[in-house]
Scaffold this motif. Structure first.
Motif, PDB file in Angstrom:
ATOM      1  N   ILE A 143      44.445   1.912 -25.363  1.00  0.00           N
ATOM      2  CA  ILE A 143      44.740   3.247 -25.884  1.00  0.00           C
ATOM      3  C   ILE A 143      43.531   4.153 -25.731  1.00  0.00           C
ATOM      4  O   ILE A 143      42.403   3.690 -25.620  1.00  0.00           O
ATOM      5  CB  ILE A 143      45.224   3.191 -27.347  1.00  0.00           C
ATOM      6  N   GLY A 144      43.771   5.450 -25.701  1.00  0.00           N
ATOM      7  CA  GLY A 144      42.707   6.428 -25.513  1.00  0.00           C
ATOM      8  C   GLY A 144      41.781   6.544 -26.709  1.00  0.00           C
ATOM      9  O   GLY A 144      42.060   6.033 -27.798  1.00  0.00           O
ATOM     10  N   GLU A 145      40.692   7.272 -26.507  1.00  0.00           N
ATOM     11  CA  GLU A 145      39.648   7.384 -27.527  1.00  0.00           C
ATOM     12  C   GLU A 145      40.172   7.978 -28.836  1.00  0.00           C
ATOM     13  O   GLU A 145      39.937   7.427 -29.911  1.00  0.00           O
ATOM     14  CB  GLU A 145      38.484   8.220 -27.007  1.00  0.00           C
ATOM     15  N   ASP A 146      40.894   9.095 -28.765  1.00  0.00           N
ATOM     16  CA  ASP A 146      41.391   9.720 -29.995  1.00  0.00           C
ATOM     17  C   ASP A 146      42.366   8.802 -30.725  1.00  0.00           C
ATOM     18  O   ASP A 146      42.310   8.673 -31.952  1.00  0.00           O
ATOM     19  CB  ASP A 146      42.067  11.058 -29.683  1.00  0.00           C
ATOM     20  N   ALA A 147      43.273   8.172 -29.971  1.00  0.00           N
ATOM     21  CA  ALA A 147      44.234   7.249 -30.582  1.00  0.00           C
ATOM     22  C   ALA A 147      43.519   6.051 -31.180  1.00  0.00           C
ATOM     23  O   ALA A 147      43.901   5.553 -32.246  1.00  0.00           O
ATOM     24  CB  ALA A 147      45.265   6.802 -29.551  1.00  0.00           C
ATOM     25  N   LEU A 148      42.477   5.563 -30.517  1.00  0.00           N
ATOM     26  CA  LEU A 148      41.717   4.420 -31.016  1.00  0.00           C
ATOM     27  C   LEU A 148      41.030   4.763 -32.333  1.00  0.00           C
ATOM     28  O   LEU A 148      41.109   4.008 -33.302  1.00  0.00           O
ATOM     29  CB  LEU A 148      40.688   3.977 -29.981  1.00  0.00           C
ATOM     30  N   ILE A 149      40.369   5.903 -32.366  1.00  0.00           N
ATOM     31  CA  ILE A 149      39.690   6.317 -33.594  1.00  0.00           C
ATOM     32  C   ILE A 149      40.702   6.475 -34.721  1.00  0.00           C
ATOM     33  O   ILE A 149      40.480   6.017 -35.851  1.00  0.00           O
ATOM     34  CB  ILE A 149      38.879   7.600 -33.361  1.00  0.00           C
ATOM     35  N   ASN A 150      41.839   7.096 -34.444  1.00  0.00           N
ATOM     36  CA  ASN A 150      42.877   7.260 -35.461  1.00  0.00           C
ATOM     37  C   ASN A 150      43.412   5.907 -35.930  1.00  0.00           C
ATOM     38  O   ASN A 150      43.632   5.692 -37.116  1.00  0.00           O
ATOM     39  CB  ASN A 150      44.013   8.134 -34.933  1.00  0.00           C
ATOM     40  N   ASP A 151      43.609   4.972 -35.002  1.00  0.00           N
ATOM     41  CA  ASP A 151      44.104   3.636 -35.333  1.00  0.00           C
ATOM     42  C   ASP A 151      43.136   2.925 -36.278  1.00  0.00           C
ATOM     43  O   ASP A 151      43.537   2.300 -37.265  1.00  0.00           O
ATOM     44  CB  ASP A 151      44.304   2.839 -34.044  1.00  0.00           C
ATOM     45  N   ILE A 152      41.862   3.025 -35.987  1.00  0.00           N
ATOM     46  CA  ILE A 152      40.850   2.371 -36.818  1.00  0.00           C
ATOM     47  C   ILE A 152      40.761   3.044 -38.182  1.00  0.00           C
ATOM     48  O   ILE A 152      40.664   2.377 -39.218  1.00  0.00           O
ATOM     49  CB  ILE A 152      39.491   2.349 -36.094  1.00  0.00           C
ATOM     50  N   LEU A 153      40.828   4.388 -38.193  1.00  0.00           N
ATOM     51  CA  LEU A 153      40.812   5.095 -39.475  1.00  0.00           C
ATOM     52  C   LEU A 153      42.022   4.720 -40.330  1.00  0.00           C
ATOM     53  O   LEU A 153      41.911   4.572 -41.549  1.00  0.00           O
ATOM     54  CB  LEU A 153      40.772   6.607 -39.245  1.00  0.00           C
ATOM     55  N   THR A 154      43.168   4.554 -39.694  1.00  0.00           N
ATOM     56  CA  THR A 154      44.367   4.141 -40.419  1.00  0.00           C
ATOM     57  C   THR A 154      44.171   2.759 -41.039  1.00  0.00           C
ATOM     58  O   THR A 154      44.496   2.531 -42.206  1.00  0.00           O
ATOM     59  CB  THR A 154      45.593   4.142 -39.479  1.00  0.00           C
ATOM     60  N   GLU A 155      43.622   1.839 -40.260  1.00  0.00           N
ATOM     61  CA  GLU A 155      43.373   0.491 -40.782  1.00  0.00           C
ATOM     62  C   GLU A 155      42.382   0.522 -41.944  1.00  0.00           C
ATOM     63  O   GLU A 155      42.600  -0.126 -42.975  1.00  0.00           O
ATOM     64  CB  GLU A 155      42.848  -0.410 -39.669  1.00  0.00           C
ATOM     65  N   LEU A 156      41.301   1.268 -41.796  1.00  0.00           N
ATOM     66  CA  LEU A 156      40.312   1.349 -42.865  1.00  0.00           C
ATOM     67  C   LEU A 156      40.880   2.030 -44.106  1.00  0.00           C
ATOM     68  O   LEU A 156      40.562   1.645 -45.236  1.00  0.00           O
ATOM     69  CB  LEU A 156      39.063   2.084 -42.370  1.00  0.00           C
ATOM     70  N   THR A 157      41.727   3.043 -43.907  1.00  0.00           N
ATOM     71  CA  THR A 157      42.357   3.734 -45.031  1.00  0.00           C
ATOM     72  C   THR A 157      43.262   2.788 -45.800  1.00  0.00           C
ATOM     73  O   THR A 157      43.316   2.827 -47.042  1.00  0.00           O
ATOM     74  CB  THR A 157      43.139   4.969 -44.536  1.00  0.00           C
ATOM     75  N   GLU A 158      43.987   1.921 -45.088  1.00  0.00           N
ATOM     76  CA  GLU A 158      44.834   0.938 -45.757  1.00  0.00           C
ATOM     77  C   GLU A 158      44.008   0.008 -46.633  1.00  0.00           C
ATOM     78  O   GLU A 158      44.450  -0.425 -47.691  1.00  0.00           O
ATOM     79  CB  GLU A 158      45.619   0.121 -44.731  1.00  0.00           C
ATOM     80  N   LYS A 159      42.798  -0.299 -46.204  1.00  0.00           N
ATOM     81  CA  LYS A 159      41.946  -1.232 -46.947  1.00  0.00           C
ATOM     82  C   LYS A 159      41.156  -0.548 -48.065  1.00  0.00           C
ATOM     83  O   LYS A 159      40.957  -1.116 -49.129  1.00  0.00           O
ATOM     84  CB  LYS A 159      40.976  -1.936 -46.004  1.00  0.00           C
ATOM     85  N   PHE A 160      40.664   0.683 -47.785  1.00  0.00           N
ATOM     86  CA  PHE A 160      39.723   1.324 -48.707  1.00  0.00           C
ATOM     87  C   PHE A 160      40.217   2.633 -49.316  1.00  0.00           C
ATOM     88  O   PHE A 160      39.513   3.245 -50.105  1.00  0.00           O
ATOM     89  CB  PHE A 160      38.386   1.551 -48.000  1.00  0.00           C
ATOM     90  N   GLY A 161      41.397   3.079 -48.932  1.00  0.00           N
ATOM     91  CA  GLY A 161      41.958   4.288 -49.529  1.00  0.00           C
ATOM     92  C   GLY A 161      41.568   5.573 -48.809  1.00  0.00           C
ATOM     93  O   GLY A 161      40.892   5.581 -47.780  1.00  0.00           O
ATOM     94  N   GLY A 162      42.004   6.686 -49.392  1.00  0.00           N
ATOM     95  CA  GLY A 162      41.833   7.999 -48.790  1.00  0.00           C
ATOM     96  C   GLY A 162      40.404   8.440 -48.583  1.00  0.00           C
ATOM     97  O   GLY A 162      40.146   9.372 -47.798  1.00  0.00           O
ATOM     98  N   VAL A 163      39.466   7.799 -49.264  1.00  0.00           N
ATOM     99  CA  VAL A 163      38.063   8.175 -49.101  1.00  0.00           C
ATOM    100  C   VAL A 163      37.618   8.054 -47.640  1.00  0.00           C
ATOM    101  O   VAL A 163      36.730   8.778 -47.194  1.00  0.00           O
ATOM    102  CB  VAL A 163      37.151   7.339 -50.040  1.00  0.00           C
ATOM    103  N   VAL A 164      38.249   7.173 -46.892  1.00  0.00           N
ATOM    104  CA  VAL A 164      37.875   6.983 -45.483  1.00  0.00           C
ATOM    105  C   VAL A 164      38.082   8.276 -44.705  1.00  0.00           C
ATOM    106  O   VAL A 164      37.162   8.795 -44.080  1.00  0.00           O
ATOM    107  CB  VAL A 164      38.678   5.826 -44.844  1.00  0.00           C
ATOM    108  N   ARG A 165      39.279   8.815 -44.740  1.00  0.00           N
ATOM    109  CA  ARG A 165      39.562  10.054 -43.994  1.00  0.00           C
ATOM    110  C   ARG A 165      38.874  11.258 -44.631  1.00  0.00           C
ATOM    111  O   ARG A 165      38.474  12.182 -43.929  1.00  0.00           O
ATOM    112  CB  ARG A 165      41.055  10.272 -43.865  1.00  0.00           C
TER     113      ARG A 165
END
Length: 109
Positions: A14-36
């Protein structure tokens, strides 16, 4: 969120923007909205698409031991993990992570 069953190299396709979004989504699931809320900027490097690199390798498989033999716990107290033991994701960060999960499960079994 990426899981072992989805295939460890999905993120490399996947492209760079999609990759960053994918990782942010995963981190948000683990640590909550503070990530984004606190994320400012990011850069993703896909070595498999770099013109003069096209991926990498970490070891030559010329030993008499298979990866399954190497991954077995030693006396139930020590276990090995790392990108070189990542199976289909060998030589990747994902491979390192997946082999660490396997090592931990083996030690806890």
């Amino acid at each position: 969120m990426l899981s072992v069953s989805e295939g460890p190299t999905r993120r490399s396709a996947i492209g760079e923007d999609a990759l960053i979004n994918d990782i942010l989504t995963e981190l948000t699931e683990k640590f909550g909205g503070v990530v984004r809320d606190t994320f400012v900027d990011g850069v993703a490097q896909n070595w498999s698409t770099e013109r003069y690199i096209l991926g990498s390798y970490s070891m030559e498989d010329s030993s008499d031991y298979g990866v399954d033999d190497i991954l077995k716990p030693v006396a139930g107290k020590a276990s090995f993990a790392g990108e070189a033991l990542g199976g289909d994701a060998q030589s990747t960060v994902q491979g390192a992570a997946f082999s660490a999960i396997t090592a931990a499960k083996n030690l806890l079994a």
